[in-house]
Design a protein around this motif. Structure first.
Motif, PDB file in Angstrom:
ATOM      1  N   ALA A 144       4.556 -13.078   2.878  1.00 21.91           N
ATOM      2  CA  ALA A 144       4.506 -11.653   3.236  1.00 21.91           C
ATOM      3  C   ALA A 144       3.329 -10.948   2.587  1.00 21.91           C
ATOM      4  O   ALA A 144       2.869  -9.929   3.101  1.00 21.91           O
ATOM      5  N   LEU A 145       2.835 -11.465   1.469  1.00 24.04           N
ATOM      6  CA  LEU A 145       1.738 -10.827   0.734  1.00 24.04           C
ATOM      7  C   LEU A 145       0.482 -11.678   0.851  1.00 24.04           C
ATOM      8  O   LEU A 145       0.558 -12.908   0.929  1.00 24.04           O
ATOM      9  N   ASN A 146      -0.650 -11.015   0.869  1.00 22.86           N
ATOM     10  CA  ASN A 146      -1.912 -11.756   0.903  1.00 22.86           C
ATOM     11  C   ASN A 146      -2.570 -11.797  -0.467  1.00 22.86           C
ATOM     12  O   ASN A 146      -3.731 -12.142  -0.591  1.00 22.86           O
ATOM     13  N   ARG A 147      -1.799 -11.423  -1.501  1.00 24.94           N
ATOM     14  CA  ARG A 147      -2.290 -11.487  -2.875  1.00 24.94           C
ATOM     15  C   ARG A 147      -1.172 -11.958  -3.780  1.00 24.94           C
ATOM     16  O   ARG A 147      -0.015 -12.034  -3.381  1.00 24.94           O
ATOM     17  N   VAL A 148      -1.529 -12.273  -5.021  1.00 22.80           N
ATOM     18  CA  VAL A 148      -0.518 -12.719  -5.985  1.00 22.80           C
ATOM     19  C   VAL A 148       0.398 -11.545  -6.306  1.00 22.80           C
ATOM     20  O   VAL A 148      -0.065 -10.459  -6.644  1.00 22.80           O
ATOM     21  N   PRO A 149       1.725 -11.708  -6.198  1.00 23.05           N
ATOM     22  CA  PRO A 149       2.630 -10.586  -6.448  1.00 23.05           C
ATOM     23  C   PRO A 149       2.772 -10.299  -7.936  1.00 23.05           C
ATOM     24  O   PRO A 149       2.393 -11.109  -8.789  1.00 23.05           O
ATOM     25  N   LEU A 161      -0.882  -2.448  -2.111  1.00 27.69           N
ATOM     26  CA  LEU A 161      -1.291  -3.327  -1.022  1.00 27.69           C
ATOM     27  C   LEU A 161      -1.110  -2.610   0.317  1.00 27.69           C
ATOM     28  O   LEU A 161      -0.148  -1.853   0.504  1.00 27.69           O
ATOM     29  N   ALA A 162      -2.031  -2.852   1.234  1.00 29.09           N
ATOM     30  CA  ALA A 162      -1.910  -2.337   2.600  1.00 29.09           C
ATOM     31  C   ALA A 162      -1.157  -3.363   3.435  1.00 29.09           C
ATOM     32  O   ALA A 162      -1.719  -4.028   4.301  1.00 29.09           O
ATOM     33  N   SER A 163       0.130  -3.501   3.148  1.00 30.02           N
ATOM     34  CA  SER A 163       0.942  -4.535   3.791  1.00 30.02           C
ATOM     35  C   SER A 163       2.365  -4.027   3.936  1.00 30.02           C
ATOM     36  O   SER A 163       2.997  -3.640   2.950  1.00 30.02           O
ATOM     37  N   LEU A 164       2.873  -4.010   5.169  1.00 30.35           N
ATOM     38  CA  LEU A 164       4.266  -3.616   5.370  1.00 30.35           C
ATOM     39  C   LEU A 164       5.203  -4.694   4.836  1.00 30.35           C
ATOM     40  O   LEU A 164       6.322  -4.390   4.407  1.00 30.35           O
ATOM     41  N   GLY A 165       4.767  -5.951   4.836  1.00 31.02           N
ATOM     42  CA  GLY A 165       5.589  -7.005   4.250  1.00 31.02           C
ATOM     43  C   GLY A 165       5.822  -6.775   2.767  1.00 31.02           C
ATOM     44  O   GLY A 165       6.900  -7.080   2.235  1.00 31.02           O
ATOM     45  N   TYR A 166       4.823  -6.223   2.070  1.00 32.30           N
ATOM     46  CA  TYR A 166       4.977  -5.890   0.648  1.00 32.30           C
ATOM     47  C   TYR A 166       6.017  -4.790   0.467  1.00 32.30           C
ATOM     48  O   TYR A 166       6.865  -4.854  -0.428  1.00 32.30           O
ATOM     49  N   GLU A 167       5.962  -3.773   1.320  1.00 34.02           N
ATOM     50  CA  GLU A 167       6.959  -2.691   1.265  1.00 34.02           C
ATOM     51  C   GLU A 167       8.362  -3.239   1.518  1.00 34.02           C
ATOM     52  O   GLU A 167       9.319  -2.899   0.814  1.00 34.02           O
ATOM     53  N   LYS A 168       8.500  -4.098   2.505  1.00 30.66           N
ATOM     54  CA  LYS A 168       9.819  -4.684   2.797  1.00 30.66           C
ATOM     55  C   LYS A 168      10.336  -5.493   1.614  1.00 30.66           C
ATOM     56  O   LYS A 168      11.519  -5.420   1.253  1.00 30.66           O
ATOM     57  N   THR A 169       9.446  -6.275   0.997  1.00 32.21           N
ATOM     58  CA  THR A 169       9.852  -7.100  -0.148  1.00 32.21           C
ATOM     59  C   THR A 169      10.351  -6.238  -1.290  1.00 32.21           C
ATOM     60  O   THR A 169      11.392  -6.523  -1.899  1.00 32.21           O
ATOM     61  N   CYS A 170       9.621  -5.164  -1.597  1.00 34.64           N
ATOM     62  CA  CYS A 170      10.014  -4.296  -2.720  1.00 34.64           C
ATOM     63  C   CYS A 170      11.304  -3.544  -2.414  1.00 34.64           C
ATOM     64  O   CYS A 170      12.143  -3.357  -3.303  1.00 34.64           O
ATOM     65  N   VAL A 171      11.473  -3.103  -1.173  1.00 35.42           N
ATOM     66  CA  VAL A 171      12.720  -2.420  -0.808  1.00 35.42           C
ATOM     67  C   VAL A 171      13.893  -3.385  -0.911  1.00 35.42           C
ATOM     68  O   VAL A 171      14.975  -3.027  -1.397  1.00 35.42           O
ATOM     69  N   LEU A 172      13.695  -4.621  -0.479  1.00 34.13           N
ATOM     70  CA  LEU A 172      14.769  -5.607  -0.575  1.00 34.13           C
ATOM     71  C   LEU A 172      15.082  -5.932  -2.037  1.00 34.13           C
ATOM     72  O   LEU A 172      16.244  -6.184  -2.392  1.00 34.13           O
ATOM     73  N   PHE A 173      14.063  -5.919  -2.891  1.00 38.33           N
ATOM     74  CA  PHE A 173      14.323  -6.095  -4.332  1.00 38.33           C
ATOM     75  C   PHE A 173      15.229  -4.978  -4.835  1.00 38.33           C
ATOM     76  O   PHE A 173      16.175  -5.224  -5.596  1.00 38.33           O
ATOM     77  N   ASN A 174      14.968  -3.745  -4.424  1.00 38.05           N
ATOM     78  CA  ASN A 174      15.811  -2.629  -4.846  1.00 38.05           C
ATOM     79  C   ASN A 174      17.214  -2.740  -4.266  1.00 38.05           C
ATOM     80  O   ASN A 174      18.181  -2.280  -4.882  1.00 38.05           O
ATOM     81  N   VAL A 175      17.330  -3.324  -3.068  1.00 35.82           N
ATOM     82  CA  VAL A 175      18.670  -3.565  -2.514  1.00 35.82           C
ATOM     83  C   VAL A 175      19.459  -4.485  -3.444  1.00 35.82           C
ATOM     84  O   VAL A 175      20.620  -4.219  -3.794  1.00 35.82           O
ATOM     85  N   GLY A 176      18.821  -5.598  -3.858  1.00 34.60           N
ATOM     86  CA  GLY A 176      19.496  -6.510  -4.775  1.00 34.60           C
ATOM     87  C   GLY A 176      19.772  -5.866  -6.124  1.00 34.60           C
ATOM     88  O   GLY A 176      20.855  -6.054  -6.700  1.00 34.60           O
TER      89      GLY A 176
END
Length: 882
Positions: free
Chosen positions: A169-174, A112-127
Motif C-alpha cells: 500500500a505504501l511506496n516508502r518505508v513505513p 505521503l500522497a497515498s490513499l493506501g497510507y491513509e487506509k492503513t493508518c485508519v485501520l491501525f486506529n480501528v485496532g
C-alpha cells in the motif's frame, strides 16, 4: 490478575478533501444533478474524516463505528478517484503512535500522497480503539466477556491485515508503528488476550477442568509467542511501549501456564492420580512465585497463589496420610492439550453495518478509463466514416465543377446567369460572404496564442518546482528522501509534449486554409456581388437554343438529379452515424463485477462492430453509386460538348462558370474548416486549463510536502549533538584521582571523553581496616577515617554497600535485590559499580550541592584542581542520546 494491554491511537494532521475532490468532479462530470450530488458527497466525506480523526475518541463502540464508516468510505472511493502523486494528489500526515518525541523536536511522523497510507493508518486506529474498548469491559459479567473477546479479535484482525498489506500500500518505508514486525506482534498480543477472555468465560461458567486447562495452556502459548516476538525483533525494544509490555507478557505467560497446571491437577485428582496432582500444583506454585518475585509491580497473583497453595497443602496431606502415591518429576508429566477458540477477525469491506456509499452512482476509475478508450475508438470510426463521405462529396463537386455542371445545362441562352450560380451566390451572401471568413481567419492567431501561453505557463510551474527540488536534493543529499520531481512529472511532461504537437499541426492546417482562401478569394468576392454585376462579369456566348430539347440534356439532368439524391442520403447517413449511442457503462460494470477486470478492447470492438457495421456497408454502397453515376455523367457530358457549338467566347464563359462553381465549393469548405478550427482552439483551451489546474495542484502538493520535509530535517538537525571530539592540550594532561559518585547521584549528561594520561603522583597509602562497630553505631556515626564534611545524610534511601574485600563483620544491611526482566540475569549481590577498594581509596558517598566540600576535593594547602572549574550556568546542556 494481570492488566490487559491496549494500543494508543495514531494522530493525523488536518487535510482538506473538499478542494481537490470537488475540482476533479467539476472537471470530469458535466454540470447537472450527478455533479451536484457528487459535490455534496465530497462535503460529507470531509465531515466524516473530521469526526473520525479530528477529535479525541471515546472508548465506546459508537466511536469505533465512526472509524469503521470512514474506512469503508475510503475503500469505496479509492477506485473512483485517480489518487496518485501525479494526478489527484492528497498528502496525508500521520504521527508514530508509540513515539513520544524528544526534547528538541516533535514525534516521528510521515507524510505521503497515498490513499493506501491513509487506509492503513485508519485501520491501525480501528485496532487500537478496539483494544481500548475491550480493556474497558466488565469481565465479571457475561456480556462484558463476550464484548471483550469480540473486540480483541477485531483488533487482532486489523493489525494482521496491516501486516499483510502495508508494504504494497505504501511506496516508502513505513513508520515503525505500522511496520510488519510491529503490527504482527500487536496482532499476536490481541489474540492472546482474546484467548484469555475465553478462559475467564469458561471459568465463570464452571466448565470441565480439562477444557479450562486446554484454554489456559493455549493462552499461555499465545503469550509466549508474543513475548518472543517482542524480545527478538530488533526494532521493537526501542519503543518504551514495548519495554512496558514485555514484563506483562512474561507474567501472563506464567499465570496462564499456572492456571493450566492447576486445572489439570484437579483432573488428575478426579482420575486418582494423586502424585501427578501434587507435581502439577508444585509446578504451578513455582510459576506463581516467579511472577510474584519478578512482576509484582505489574500484576497481582495473590488470589491465585493462595488458591494453589491451599490445594497443594490439602493434596500433600491426603497423599502423606492416605494414598502414598509417588510424585513424578515435572518433565515426566503428560503435556496438557491446547484448544484455540479465537482467531483474528478478517477485514471484509464494508466493516460497518450502517455503511452507505456516498459515491454510489459514480463509476470506478477502471470503468471511466474503459469508457474513455471506448469513446476514442468510437470517435475514430465515426470520423473515418464521415470523412470518407465528405471526401466523396468533395470529389463529386470537383468533377461537376470541372465539367461546368449543372451551369452548362442552365446556360443554353448564352447571355443570362445560370440559376445554379445565382443560388450559390445567394448562399454565400447569406453566410456572411468574405467578411465572415476574414473575421474567422483573424481570430485564429489570438486563439492559438492563448493556448500556447496556458501551456507554457503550466510547464513553467513544473520547471520551477523541479529546479527547487533538485537544489534541495543537492544540498541535503541522502536526507532528501522523496520522489524526484523529474520522475514524478514524466506523465505530465508527456501530456505537454502531445499538446505542443497538436498545436504545431493546427498551425499547419491553418496555413493550408489560408492558401486555399487566397486562391479563391477573387471568385468568392465575385459571387458576393449582385445579379447585374455577375451578368456583366461573366462573358457572353452565342446562343445554343437548339440543344434545349436534346435527349443528351435530359439524360444529363437525370444523372445530376441522381447525384443530388446521393448527397442527400449521405447527409442523413452522417446524422445517423453521429447520433448512434449505446450504454457501455453497464457492460463494463458487469465485466468488472464478474471478472475483477475489464477487457476493454474485446468488449469495445465487438460492440462497435455491431453498431457501425451496417453504417459502414451503407457508406460503401453510397461510394459505389456515386462512382457509377459520375462515370455516366462524364460520358454524357462528352456527347453534350460535341453537340454544343463551340467558340472562343463560349470557352471563356465556361471557364468563368467553372471557377464560380469551384469558388462556392471552396467557400463552403473553408468556412467549415475555420469554424472547426475555432471550435478546436476553444475546446483545447478548456483541456489546457484542466491541465494547468492539474499542474498547479501537484506543484502545490509538492510544495506542502517540501515544507513538511524541511521542517522534519530542521528538527532532526537540531537534535543532533554538536560537540566534536578533540585532543586535550599538554598542560592539562595530568588529572587527579577520579571523584567517586554516590549511589543516589543523578545520571550524568553525555560528555566528550578526554584521553587520560597515566598518573604521575604517587599512590596513597593502603586503606586501614574499618573499625569494628555495632550495627547501631554504624547507622548513627560516620567511620573514623571519614572527614566530618563528608558524613552521609541521616535518611539514606539506599544503604551503602561495603567495598569489595572488606571484612564481613563490618558489613551493613544486605544490598537490596531488584527484580529483573525474564531472560536477563539479575545484578550479582557482590557487585558494586561505585566501589573503589581496588584503588585502596576510601569510599566517599555523593555530597549534595550546598553542603560541605565535595569528597576528594583538594584540602587547604594542597595544589589547585587540575581542570578549570566552570560556573554552573556555563555547563554543557544535556543532549539526548541519539
Amino acid at each position: 490478575m494481570a492488566t490487559f494491554i491496549s494500543v494508543p491511537l495514531k494522530k493525523s494532521s488536518e487535510v482538506d478533501l473538499v478542494k481537490p475532490l470537488s475540482k476533479f468532479v467539476t472537471a470530469t462530470y458535466p454540470a447537472g444533478d450527478d455533479q451536484s450530488e457528487y459535490l455534496r458527497a465530497v462535503e460529507e466525506l470531509n465531515k466524516l474524516r473530521k469526526s473520525a480523526l479530528g477529535r479525541p475518541l471515546d472508548k465506546h463502540e459508537s466511536s469505533l463505528e465512526i472509524l469503521l464508516r470512514y474506512y469503508d468510505q475510503l475503500c469505496a472511493v479509492e477506485p473512483k478517484f485517480p489518487f496518485s502523486e501525479n494526478e489527484l494528489c492528497l498528502t496525508f500526515t500521520w504521527k508514530d503512535a508509540f513515539d513520544k518525541g524528544s526534547l528538541f523536536g516533535g514525534s516521528v511522523k510521515l507524510a505521503l500522497a497515498s490513499l493506501g497510507y491513509e487506509k492503513t493508518c485508519v485501520l491501525f486506529n480501528v485496532g487500537a480503539l478496539a483494544s481500548q474498548i475491550a480493556s474497558e469491559q466488565n469481565l465479571d459479567s457475561d456480556e462484558g466477556l463476550k464484548a471483550a473477546a469480540k473486540f480483541y479479535q477485531l483488533a487482532s484482525g486489523a493489525f494482521a491485515h496491516i501486516k499483510d498489506t502495508v508494504l504494497s500500500a505504501l511506496n516508502r518505508v513505513p513508520t515503525m508503528d505500522i511496520s510488519p514486525d510491529t503490527v504482527g506482534t500487536l496482532s499476536q498480543i490481541m489474540l492472546a488476550q482474546a484467548q484469555e477472555v475465553f478462559f475467564l468465560k469458561a471459568t465463570s461458567d464452571k466448565m470441565k477442568d480439562a477444557i479450562i486447562a486446554k484454554l489456559a495452556n493455549q493462552a499461555a502459548d499465545f503469550y509466549g509467542d508474543a513475548f518472543k516476538q517482542c524480545q527478538y525483533k530488533e526494532n521493537l525494544p526501542k519503543y518504551f511501549y514495548f519495554q512496558e509490555v514485555l514484563p506483562v507478557l512474561a507474567a501472563k505467560h506464567c499465570i496462564m501456564q499456572a492456571n493450566a497446571e492447576f486445572h489439570q491437577s484437579t483432573l488428575a485428582k478426579q482420575q486418582k492420580k494423586f502424585g501427578e496432582e501434587i507435581a502439577r500444583l508444585q509446578h504451578a506454585t513455582e510459576l506463581v512465585k516467579t511472577v510474584a518475585s519478578r512482576y509484582d509491580e505489574y500484576v497481582n497473583v495473590k488470589d491465585l497463589s493462595d488458591k494453589i497453595s491451599r490445594a497443594l497443602t490439602a493434596a500433600k496431606k491426603d497423599n502423606d496420610f492416605i494414598y502414598h502415591d509417588r510424585v513424578p518429576e515435572v518433565k515426566d508429566l503428560d503435556h496438557i492439550g491446547k484448544a484455540a477458540l479465537v482467531k483474528a477477525t478478517a477485514v471484509q469491506v464494508p466493516m460497518s453495518q450502517k455503511f452507505t456509499d456516498l459515491f454510489e452512482k459514480m463509476v470506478p476509475m477502471a470503468v471511466q478509463q474503459a469508457m474513455s478508450a471506448y469513446n476514442q475508438r468510437k470517435s475514430e470510426i465515426v470520423n473515418r466514416l464521415i470523412g470518407t463521405m465528405r471526401e466523396a462529396t468533395n470529389l463529386c463537386n470537383g468533377v461537376l465543377a470541372s465539367l461546368n455542371l449543372p451551369a452548362a445545362l442552365e446556360d443554353l441562352s448564352g447571355d443570362s446567369v445560370p440559376q445554379s450560380i445565382l443560388e450559390k451566390s445567394r448562399a454565400i451572401i447569406q453566410q456572411g460572404g468574405l467578411q465572415s471568413i476574414e473575421k474567422l481567419i483573424k481570430d485564429l492567431p489570438e486563439l492559438l496564442q492563448r493556448n500556447r501561453e496556458i501551456l507554457d505557463e503550466s510547464l513553467k510551474m513544473l520547471d520551477d518546482e523541479e529546479t527547487t527540488d533538485n537544489e534541495l536534493r543537492t544540498k541535503f543529499s541522502q536526507r532528501w528522501n522523496r520522489t524526484p520531481s523529474g520522475d514524478l512529472y514524466k506523465p505530465l511532461r508527456g501530456e505537454g509534449t502531445n499538446f505542443r504537437n497538436v498545436l504545431d499541426k493546427a498551425v499547419q492546417a491553418d496555413q493550408v486554409v489560408r492558401e486555399r482562401y487566397n486562391a479563391h478569394c477573387e471568385m468568392i468576392a465575385l459571387l458576393c456581388k449582385s445579379e447585374a454585376e455577375l451578368t456583366a462579369a461573366i462573358p457572353s456566348a452565342n446562343p445554343a437554343k437548339t440543344l434545349q430539347g436534346s435527349e443528351v440534356v435530359g439524360v444529363l439532368r437525370s444523372q445530376l438529379a441522381q447525384l443530388d439524391e446521393v448527397k442527400k442520403e449521405r447527409e442523413q447517413l452522417e446524422n445517423d452515424i453521429k447520433s448512434a449511442q449505446f450504454d457501455m457503462t453497464t457492460k463494463f460494470l458487469t465485466a468488472l463485477a464478474q471478472d475483477g477486470a475489464i477487457n476493454e478492447e474485446a468488449l469495445s470492438v465487438t460492440e462497435l462492430d455491431s453498431i457501425y457495421g451496417g453504417y459502414t456497408q451503407k457508406v460503401q454502397q453510397s461510394l459505389r453509386t456515386q462512382e457509377e453515376v459520375l462515370s455516366n455523367v462524364q460520358t454524357s457530358h462528352q456527347e453534350f460538348s460535341t453537340l454544343k457549338q463551340s467558340n472562343a467566347e463560349a470557352n471563356d464563359r465556361d471557364e468563368v462558370m467553372k471557377k464560380l462553381a469551384s469558388a462556392h465549393d471552396s467557400y463552403v469548405e473553408i468556412s467549415n474548416n475555420l469554424r472547426e478550427g475555432t471550435k478546436f482552439y476553444n475546446d483545447l483551451t478548456e483541456i489546457l486549463l484542466k491541465f494547468q489546474n492539474k499542474c498547479s495542484d501537484i506543484v502545490f502538493a509538492r510544495k506542502t510536502e517540501r515544507d513538511e520535509l524541511l521542517k522534519e530535517l530542521q528538527q532532526s538537525i537540531a537534535r543532533e549533538p554538536s560537540a566534536p571530539s578533540f585532543s586535550v592540550p599538554a598542560y592539562q594532561s595530568n588529572s587527579s584521582t577520579p571523584t567517586p559518585a554516590g549511589p543516589a547521584g543523578p545520571t550524568p549528561a553525555p560528555r566528550t571523553v578526554f584521553p587520560q594520561q597515566p598518573q604521575s603522583k604517587p599512590q596513597p597509602p593502603a586503606r586501614p581496616p574499618p573499625p569494628n562497630i555495632t550495627p547501631q553505631a554504624a547507622s548513627s556515626a560516620p567511620p573514623a577515617n571519614m572527614p566530618p564534611s563528608s558524613a552521609p545524610p541521616q535518611a539514606s534511601p539506599t544503604p551503602p554497600m561495603a567495598p569489595a574485600g572488606a571484612p564481613s563483620q563490618a558489613q551493613g544491611p544486605p544490598y537490596p535485590t531488584y527484580q529483573g526482566y525474564p531472560g536477563y540475569y539479575q545484578m550479582p549481590m557482590a557487585y558494586n559499580p561505585y566501589g573503589y577498594g581496588q584503588y585502596s581509596m576510601p569510599y566517599m558517598p555523593y555530597q549534595a550541592p550546598g553542603q560541605a566540600g565535595y569528597p576528594g576535593a583538594p584540602q587547604p594547602g594542597q595544589g589547585p584542581y587540575p581542570y578549570p572549574q566552570q560556573p554552573p550556568q556555563q555547563q554543557q546542556p544535556y543532549y539526548p542520546q541519539q
